[in-house]
Write an enzyme that holds these catalytic residues in place. Structure first.
Site, PDB file in Angstrom:
ATOM      1  N   ASP A 163       0.798  -1.461   0.197  1.00  0.00           N
ATOM      2  CA  ASP A 163       0.070   0.086  -0.660  1.00  0.00           C
ATOM      3  C   ASP A 163       0.978   1.483  -0.304  1.00  0.00           C
ATOM      4  OD1 ASP A 163      -2.231  -1.767   0.195  1.00  0.00           O
ATOM      5  OD2 ASP A 163      -2.801  -1.070   1.974  1.00  0.00           O
ATOM      6  N   HIS A 213      -6.488   2.835  -3.693  1.00  0.00           N
ATOM      7  CA  HIS A 213      -6.178   3.337  -2.608  1.00  0.00           C
ATOM      8  C   HIS A 213      -6.465   4.751  -2.105  1.00  0.00           C
ATOM      9  CE1 HIS A 213      -5.247   2.390   1.104  1.00  0.00           C
ATOM     10  NE2 HIS A 213      -4.093   2.874   1.481  1.00  0.00           N
ATOM     11  N   HIS A 217      -5.984   9.065   0.771  1.00  0.00           N
ATOM     12  CA  HIS A 217      -5.433   8.067   2.096  1.00  0.00           C
ATOM     13  C   HIS A 217      -6.442   8.989   3.501  1.00  0.00           C
ATOM     14  CE1 HIS A 217      -3.857   5.669   4.777  1.00  0.00           C
ATOM     15  NE2 HIS A 217      -3.683   5.202   3.637  1.00  0.00           N
ATOM     16  N   HIS A 310       3.400  -2.217   3.332  1.00  0.00           N
ATOM     17  CA  HIS A 310       3.553  -1.013   2.784  1.00  0.00           C
ATOM     18  C   HIS A 310       4.778  -1.075   1.569  1.00  0.00           C
ATOM     19  CE1 HIS A 310       0.784  -0.267   5.761  1.00  0.00           C
ATOM     20  NE2 HIS A 310       0.067  -0.177   4.832  1.00  0.00           N
TER      21      HIS A 310
END
Length: 342
Positions: A163, A213, A217, A310
């Site tokens: 991510d 994503h 965020h 990540h």
């Protein structure tokens, strides 16, 4: 001295011709509907004044008319010019001018009656705010309402997901994956993809898959209003596709922090994507140490699992170091690399 008392004089009676005049007047009044024919002295009252009914005064000086509100109008009277208004009822020339002031009901015109105004159509009742503000549900997608938490093939497979990239660690992770012929899914931030299109293209060229994503965020993602969530999901997908070039596919959306709800899942489904979760979270973003990351994955992983790590959002040196240990361990445990289910 004796005086003779005076007798009170008798009232003077009208002459025969006067009585006839009064009788005729009474008869005429009955025919014309007049409320009075004459004064006490017998003088005939002018019809132009006797026939005028008492009319309630209006502040503007015109005749007042009370209009019954249309059902559903919240008591708001119709606009000027509608039937039943003071102006239209006074100009209709109907016999209602002899009646006292009462609430006026709109007059229904009869065929051939040109003097009465046409009755307008009833005003439309406005839709309730809930009905008008509610957005239409997007088309359903297989898996709508279900957050994906397993691999496409099942069995002794694993899906690696990264991510918050692309970022400085993305290249190192791609190099490690290539050494073990491992495939992974990269859940990219829209603005990061737009800033690093070469990395997005490199991910695709190596045979990996892409996941949306969001643009910025934001968290908590599940608390976003519909319009904001729709922008974060849709605009990020567009940025990723543009960075990847023609033919780029984005198959999943992963909500920041796992903040899924019915609304953003429907938005995702309407854009042709599935909602992507995970089953293993070593919390590598918090930099707990390489041993802690490795131990958590080895403890939590089950066949068909999805590992969350990540490649962006900060210093990812611990993630890279942990991946150097995890990749050979996964191969030794008999795992093969797969993509998430759709």
């Amino acid at each position: 001295m004796h005086r003779t008392a005076r007798r009170p004089s008798a009232p003077t009676l009208p002459s025969r011709s006067g009585r006839r005049l009064i009788a005729g007047c009474i008869g005429l009044a009955a025919v014309l509907g007049l409320t009075a024919c004459g004064t006490a002295s017998g003088a005939l009252q002018s019809p132009s004044t006797a026939a005028q009914p008492p009319v309630a005064a209006h502040p503007s000086g015109t005749a007042a008319a009370t209009i019954a509100p249309t059902p559903g109008s919240d008591g708001i009277p119709p606009a000027a010019g509608a039937s039943g208004s003071a102006a239209s009822s006074s100009s209709a020339g109907s016999s209602s001018s002899a009646a006292p002031a009462v609430p006026v009901k709109p007059r229904t015109p009869r065929p051939g009656d040109s003097s009465a105004p046409a009755s307008p159509a009833a005003p439309a009742v406005p839709a309730s705010p809930a009905a008008s503000s509610s957005p239409a549900a997007p088309p359903e997608h297989p898996g709508a309402g279900t957050v994906i938490g397993s691999t496409a093939s099942g069995g002794r497979t694993v899906a690696l997901t990264f991510d918050d990239g692309p970022g400085p660690a993305t290249g190192q992770i791609l190099d490690l994956l290539a050494q073990y012929h491992a495939k992974a899914t990269f859940c990219e931030i829209g603005q990061n993809a737009a800033a690093n299109p070469a990395l997005v293209k490199r991910v695709l060229a190596a045979g990996h898959r892409l996941c949306d994503h969001s643009v910025h965020h934001p968290q908590p993602f599940a608390k976003l209003p519909h319009d904001k969530a729709a922008y974060e999901i849709g605009a990020a997908r567009d940025m990723i596709v543009q960075a990847g070039g023609p033919g780029t596919r984005v198959d999943w959306f992963r909500a920041p922090g796992g903040g899924f709800n019915a609304d953003n899942e429907h938005i995702t489904a309407g854009l042709g994507m599935s909602s992507l979760g995970w089953s293993v979270d070593p919390r590598d973003w918090s930099r707990p140490g390489v041993p802690a990351i490795v131990a958590t994955v080895q403890k939590q992983l089950k066949p068909g699992g999805i590992i969350l790590m990540h490649d962006g959002g900060g210093d990812r040196s611990q993630t890279v170091a942990a991946l150097k240990q995890l990749l050979p361990w996964l191969v030794a445990q008999g795992y093969t690399f797969d993509f998430p289910a759709q």
